[in-house]
Design an enzyme around this catalytic site. Sequence first.
Site, PDB file in Angstrom:
ATOM      1  N   GLY A 143       2.571   2.377  10.750  1.00 32.37           N
ATOM      2  CA  GLY A 143       3.478   3.511  10.548  1.00 32.37           C
ATOM      3  C   GLY A 143       4.239   3.933  11.783  1.00 32.37           C
ATOM      4  O   GLY A 143       4.846   5.000  11.818  1.00 32.37           O
ATOM      5  N   GLU A 166      -7.036   4.358   7.930  1.00 31.34           N
ATOM      6  CA  GLU A 166      -6.897   5.796   7.664  1.00 31.34           C
ATOM      7  C   GLU A 166      -8.176   6.354   7.028  1.00 31.34           C
ATOM      8  O   GLU A 166      -8.543   7.506   7.269  1.00 31.34           O
ATOM      9  CB  GLU A 166      -5.655   6.034   6.775  1.00 31.34           C
ATOM     10  CG  GLU A 166      -4.382   5.794   7.589  1.00 31.34           C
ATOM     11  CD  GLU A 166      -3.194   5.275   6.803  1.00 31.34           C
ATOM     12  OE1 GLU A 166      -3.181   5.372   5.569  1.00 31.34           O
ATOM     13  OE2 GLU A 166      -2.270   4.747   7.455  1.00 31.34           O
ATOM     14  N   HIS A 190      -9.667   0.795   4.977  1.00 29.97           N
ATOM     15  CA  HIS A 190      -8.371   1.002   5.633  1.00 29.97           C
ATOM     16  C   HIS A 190      -8.580   1.912   6.849  1.00 29.97           C
ATOM     17  O   HIS A 190      -9.417   2.818   6.814  1.00 29.97           O
ATOM     18  CB  HIS A 190      -7.377   1.640   4.649  1.00 29.97           C
ATOM     19  CG  HIS A 190      -5.978   1.634   5.182  1.00 29.97           C
ATOM     20  ND1 HIS A 190      -5.547   2.572   6.086  1.00 29.97           N
ATOM     21  CD2 HIS A 190      -4.949   0.784   4.990  1.00 29.97           C
ATOM     22  CE1 HIS A 190      -4.281   2.299   6.409  1.00 29.97           C
ATOM     23  NE2 HIS A 190      -3.905   1.225   5.759  1.00 29.97           N
ATOM     24  N   GLY A 208       2.916  -1.141   4.290  1.00 30.48           N
ATOM     25  CA  GLY A 208       2.849   0.276   3.958  1.00 30.48           C
ATOM     26  C   GLY A 208       4.234   0.809   3.634  1.00 30.48           C
ATOM     27  O   GLY A 208       4.781   0.568   2.552  1.00 30.48           O
ATOM     28  N   GLY A 209       4.837   1.508   4.586  1.00 31.58           N
ATOM     29  CA  GLY A 209       6.119   2.197   4.377  1.00 31.58           C
ATOM     30  C   GLY A 209       7.179   1.351   3.687  1.00 31.58           C
ATOM     31  O   GLY A 209       7.846   1.816   2.751  1.00 31.58           O
ATOM     32  N   SER A 233       3.607  -2.038  10.202  1.00 33.04           N
ATOM     33  CA  SER A 233       5.065  -2.025  10.359  1.00 33.04           C
ATOM     34  C   SER A 233       5.735  -3.350  10.010  1.00 33.04           C
ATOM     35  O   SER A 233       6.679  -3.765  10.675  1.00 33.04           O
ATOM     36  CB  SER A 233       5.433  -1.577  11.780  1.00 33.04           C
ATOM     37  OG  SER A 233       4.966  -0.263  12.011  1.00 33.04           O
ATOM     38  N   GLU A 279      -5.077  -5.070  10.616  1.00 39.55           N
ATOM     39  CA  GLU A 279      -4.068  -4.030  10.803  1.00 39.55           C
ATOM     40  C   GLU A 279      -4.368  -3.281  12.098  1.00 39.55           C
ATOM     41  O   GLU A 279      -5.216  -2.376  12.104  1.00 39.55           O
ATOM     42  CB  GLU A 279      -4.094  -3.043   9.633  1.00 39.55           C
ATOM     43  CG  GLU A 279      -3.803  -3.657   8.282  1.00 39.55           C
ATOM     44  CD  GLU A 279      -3.305  -2.619   7.280  1.00 39.55           C
ATOM     45  OE1 GLU A 279      -2.164  -2.742   6.844  1.00 39.55           O
ATOM     46  OE2 GLU A 279      -4.044  -1.679   6.965  1.00 39.55           O
ATOM     47  N   ASN A 326       0.854  -1.184   0.000  1.00 35.15           N
ATOM     48  CA  ASN A 326       0.000   0.000   0.000  1.00 35.15           C
ATOM     49  C   ASN A 326       0.895   1.241   0.000  1.00 35.15           C
ATOM     50  O   ASN A 326       1.507   1.549   1.017  1.00 35.15           O
ATOM     51  CB  ASN A 326      -0.908  -0.032   1.245  1.00 35.15           C
ATOM     52  CG  ASN A 326      -1.752   1.223   1.384  1.00 35.15           C
ATOM     53  OD1 ASN A 326      -1.782   2.074   0.486  1.00 35.15           O
ATOM     54  ND2 ASN A 326      -2.437   1.355   2.509  1.00 35.15           N
ATOM     55  N   TRP A 327       0.952   1.911  -1.136  1.00 35.20           N
ATOM     56  CA  TRP A 327       1.867   3.054  -1.275  1.00 35.20           C
ATOM     57  C   TRP A 327       1.300   4.321  -0.653  1.00 35.20           C
ATOM     58  O   TRP A 327       1.966   5.347  -0.606  1.00 35.20           O
ATOM     59  CB  TRP A 327       2.192   3.293  -2.755  1.00 35.20           C
ATOM     60  CG  TRP A 327       2.905   2.137  -3.418  1.00 35.20           C
ATOM     61  CD1 TRP A 327       3.327   0.972  -2.811  1.00 35.20           C
ATOM     62  CD2 TRP A 327       3.297   2.011  -4.793  1.00 35.20           C
ATOM     63  NE1 TRP A 327       3.949   0.151  -3.722  1.00 35.20           N
ATOM     64  CE2 TRP A 327       3.937   0.759  -4.955  1.00 35.20           C
ATOM     65  CE3 TRP A 327       3.171   2.838  -5.919  1.00 35.20           C
ATOM     66  CZ2 TRP A 327       4.452   0.324  -6.187  1.00 35.20           C
ATOM     67  CZ3 TRP A 327       3.673   2.401  -7.149  1.00 35.20           C
ATOM     68  CH2 TRP A 327       4.318   1.164  -7.268  1.00 35.20           C
ATOM     69  N   LYS A 328       0.061   4.291  -0.225  1.00 34.10           N
ATOM     70  CA  LYS A 328      -0.610   5.458   0.389  1.00 34.10           C
ATOM     71  C   LYS A 328      -0.419   6.696  -0.508  1.00 34.10           C
ATOM     72  O   LYS A 328      -0.307   6.547  -1.722  1.00 34.10           O
ATOM     73  CB  LYS A 328      -0.116   5.658   1.819  1.00 34.10           C
ATOM     74  CG  LYS A 328      -0.276   4.361   2.644  1.00 34.10           C
ATOM     75  CD  LYS A 328      -0.141   4.540   4.118  1.00 34.10           C
ATOM     76  CE  LYS A 328      -0.342   3.183   4.804  1.00 34.10           C
ATOM     77  NZ  LYS A 328      -0.247   3.259   6.252  1.00 34.10           N
TER      78      LYS A 328
HETATM   79  P1  13P Z   1       3.012   0.481   7.656  1.00 31.68           P
HETATM   80  O1  13P Z   1       3.573  -0.806   7.071  1.00 31.68           O
HETATM   81  O2  13P Z   1       3.712   1.704   7.169  1.00 31.68           O
HETATM   82  O3  13P Z   1       2.907   0.389   9.139  1.00 31.68           O
HETATM   83  O4  13P Z   1       1.521   0.614   7.095  1.00 31.68           O
HETATM   84  C1  13P Z   1       0.658  -0.449   7.205  1.00 31.68           C
HETATM   85  C2  13P Z   1      -0.559  -0.155   6.423  1.00 31.68           C
HETATM   86  O5  13P Z   1      -1.342   0.707   6.796  1.00 31.68           O
HETATM   87  C3  13P Z   1      -0.778  -0.893   5.168  1.00 31.68           C
HETATM   88  O6  13P Z   1      -2.065  -0.704   4.682  1.00 31.68           O
END
Ligand code: 13P
Length: 249
Positions: A173, A97, A95, A229-230, A208, A167, A9-11
């Site tokens: 994050g 967020e 998600h 994510g990151g 993470s 998650e 997930n590149w956000k």
């Molecule tokens: P991180 O891997 O940056 O913690 O993000 C997880 C995430 O929200 C994937 O959708």
Amino acid sequence: MAKPLIAGNWKMHGSAASATALASHLAQHWNASATPQMVVFPPFVHLADVKRALSGSDIALGAQNLSQYANGAYTGEVSAQMLRDLGCDYVLVGHSERRAVFAESNETVAEKFVAAQGCGLMPILCVGETLQQRQQQKTLQVVAQQIAAVVERAGQENVCRAVIAYEPVWAIGKGETASPEQAQQVHRAIRAQLGDAGKTTTLLYGGSVKAENAADLFIQPDIDGGLVGGASLEAQEFLNIAQQLIEQD
Ligand code: 13P
């Protein structure tokens, strides 16, 4: 057995150039015969560029969000069919967020889930508790409610056909991961909630995930892959995480 999946997930990161470069690197280095399905989720505006960069590879494309509506006067929204037209096979739904920052309720998430499946997109339904909810020992209850809201609207069989990503909000994050035991406990509860048809549902862990902690998570019996994510923004790190999943197979 559930099919293993590794998702990035590149956000809201990157530019057209960096998204294309990242996708090209993955396309060149991801072994097409590898068992886990790999899927990346770029921002909407980079989907077409990334699709081109992935052509000839086995890596699938997904979007981070969709509208619950099929079409109409919904300024700024993107429908499931538009995503299909761009070559998406997957879409993230609910998600944390989206739930926290954009106030998506369980009901809206359920409507989006139905819209996605109705157009042939594979939803990845994201669920997870906040730190406060965990401290109040409400983790299993919160996750069960998030899933039940979708079951109510979409039906149990259809939820079992989708992918579910656990998650924990407090682990996203933050560099802090749920321990493999904490994650497995929730995954086991999700599997139990889904019943017999859920035995083959792909359950991902997210929060993470990195190459250094991935193996301990992926070895858990009810964890079938990761939503990253990151660490998915760095091609080699993401490939290293995917490699850990291959080794669990
Ligand atoms: P991180 O891997 O940056 O913690 O993000 C997880 C995430 O929200 C994937 O959708």
